[in-house]
Design an enzyme around this catalytic site. Structure first.
Site, PDB file in Angstrom:
ATOM      1  CB  SER A   1      -0.963  -0.033   1.184  1.00  0.00           C
ATOM      2  OG  SER A   1      -1.814   1.076   1.165  1.00  0.00           O
TER       3      SER A   1
ATOM      4  CG  ASP B   1      -3.271   3.852  -1.243  1.00  0.00           C
ATOM      5  OD1 ASP B   1      -4.054   3.753  -2.219  1.00  0.00           O
ATOM      6  OD2 ASP B   1      -3.266   3.033  -0.305  1.00  0.00           O
TER       7      ASP B   1
ATOM      8  CG  ASP C   1      -3.314  -0.703  -2.177  1.00  0.00           C
ATOM      9  OD1 ASP C   1      -3.096   0.433  -1.706  1.00  0.00           O
ATOM     10  OD2 ASP C   1      -4.028  -1.549  -1.610  1.00  0.00           O
TER      11      ASP C   1
ATOM     12  CG  ASP D   1      -6.662   0.606  -0.613  1.00  0.00           C
ATOM     13  OD1 ASP D   1      -5.772   1.467  -0.779  1.00  0.00           O
ATOM     14  OD2 ASP D   1      -6.690  -0.163   0.362  1.00  0.00           O
TER      15      ASP D   1
HETATM   16 MG    MG Z   1      -3.843   1.165   0.143  1.00  0.00          MG
END
Ligand code: MG
Length: 450
Positions: free
Chosen positions: A96, A239, A241, A243
């Protein structure tokens, strides 16, 4: 045989130190033994993505799982794919927002949610006791590339907003994907919604040359400057990844995640004529203020997106999220959803913008954050005494001890990893927030000395 492997966001570590191929393969065997069946796997753009993904996949196939490789994709794409294709589960290779030398392994349940702790414990038990399934030659799993996951995800995002209205609005945005997984999805979404997108750090590059992948203000100087220079309607940052989504308004102001959480929560409640919003006890009171003025209800949970998501399922919530930019839309899926957050904000700005006006309409609070050293053995006793000390006031013990005031609160949470308390206070002014923290800190010091 115990031991803990999974933290709050999967298993994470520095490559070839605490995160290595042996751990990844053994964990893959444990996950494959636990999940069985068909398992989707995706990765972010880190330099170690292929190395860790290959090791996990080998372990999965050894245990007889069929591996569907989605390639470089955001975490919510894997979650959407698992849920909509009836898979046994999913795995995301990502750390992340952590620095580039980190990587991690995160498990996704068959319903697309982040795996609950009880199931992680079962996987940990298999890992530490080494009771993996090891299939005979004619029953080992196979691996194939799966295509179309990003398009399916974006199609379902677009179905949940007024795409035609957004297409007609002629919006311009500056997009910063932090050289992470968002590069494969959000530019396509913006194109399809007829949004003029000026992109920075939208090439996948695992060294994160643009800036570290945590979307905090100090990392987004280029984005903020470019929003101002171009007169864009907003800046959008993900960020690593993708999400989570953080916004910059049309005046070039960085918006802390509680602002976009509050703006979206209020819009959702107004559109639906009421509804329940779920957020952790640490969220700004501004969220509660706007949800209530729109005629909705608020429910507080412990900190952490899996806890928020599970509570949302339980109470059939309309919307929920955390103030780090991780927003959850139940009509789409019960997880933090970067592109869905973008699409919804574009719709809100199309209908009620500009974004700066929406921001100015959110009540402002100041926060104070500090730490106080406390040994592990003392934490429980001190927290119990703290509740007793403040017994004449409204106290919420959902997560730590939250002392509630009419115009803010003080929250004391024991750190899960370090011998200390975190003290957060919120008030209408920074002086009051500081005063509240100082007063509470004094009480804690007294209680510690007993
Ligand atoms: Mg993340």
């Amino acid at each position: 045989m115990g031991g803990r492997l999974f933290g709050t966001n999967g298993v994470r570590g520095v490559i070839n130190k605490d995160m290595n191929v042996q751990l990844a393969m053994d964990l893959g065997k444990a996950i494959g033994t636990f999940m069985g069946g068909r398992v989707a796997i995706g990765n972010d753009s880190r330099t170690s993505a292929a190395m860790i993904k290959s090791a996990v996949s080998s372990g999965l196939m050894c245990a007889g799982a069929q591996v569907l490789d989605l390639g470089l994709v955001p975490t919510p794409v894997v979650q959407h794919y698992v849920k909509n294709n009836g898979l046994a589960g999913g795995i995301m290779i990502t750390a992340s927002h952590n620095p580039p030398e980190f990587n991690g392994i995160k498990c996704i349940d068959s319903d697309g949610t982040e795996m609950p702790r009880s199931k992680e414990e079962e996987i940990e038990r298999l890992y530490f006791t080494r009771t993996f399934r090891s299939m005979p030659w004619n029953a080992v799993g196979q691996m194939r590339q799966a295509s179309g996951a990003v398009h399916d995800y974006l199609d379902s995002v677009k179905r949940l907003v007024d795409a035609d209205a957004i297409r007609g609005a002629g919006l311009t945005v500056v997009l910063d994907c932090a050289n992470g997984a968002g590069v494969v999805s959000t530019p396509l979404l913006l194109d399809d919604l007829n949004v003029r997108a000026i992109t920075i750090n939208c090439n996948p590059q695992g060294t994160f040359p643009g800036h570290p992948s945590e979307p905090v203000e100090s990392h987004l100087r280029d984005l903020i400057a470019m929003v101002k220079d171009t007169g864009a309607d907003m800046g959008i940052a993900h960020d690593g990844d993708a999400d989570r989504t953080i916004f910059v308004d049309d005046k070039g102001r960085y918006l802390y995640g509680d602002k976009s959480l509050a703006i979206t929560a209020e819009a959702m409640v107004r559109e639906n004529g009421g509804g329940t919003v779920v957020t952790p006890v640490s969220s700004s009171m501004a969220v509660e203020d706007v949800v209530r003025r729109a005629g909705g209800d608020i429910i507080y949970t412990r900190v952490g997106s899996p806890v928020v998501a599970r509570k949302m399922i339980e109470v059939k919530a309309l919307f929920g999220g955390e103030e780090n930019g991780g927003l959850i839309f139940p009509k789409h899926q019960y997880c933090r959803d970067g592109a869905m957050t973008v699409a919804k904000m574009l719709e809100i700005v199309t209908r009620n913008g500009p974004l700066s006006k929406l921001v100015d309409n959110i009540p402002t609070y100041s926060q104070d954050k500090r730490k106080l050293v406390c040994s592990e053995e003392c934490k429980e006793r001190v927290l119990a005494a703290l509740v007793e000390h403040y017994r004449s006031q409204r106290v919420d013990t959902t997560d730590g001890v939250k002392i509630c005031y009419d115009d803010g609160w003080t929250l004391v949470r024991p750190s899960g990893t370090e011998p200390l308390f975190r003290i957060y206070s919120e008030a209408k002014t920074s002086e009051d927030a500081k005063k509240r923290s100082e007063e509470c800190e004094k009480v804690l010091v007294d209680l510690l000395a007993r």
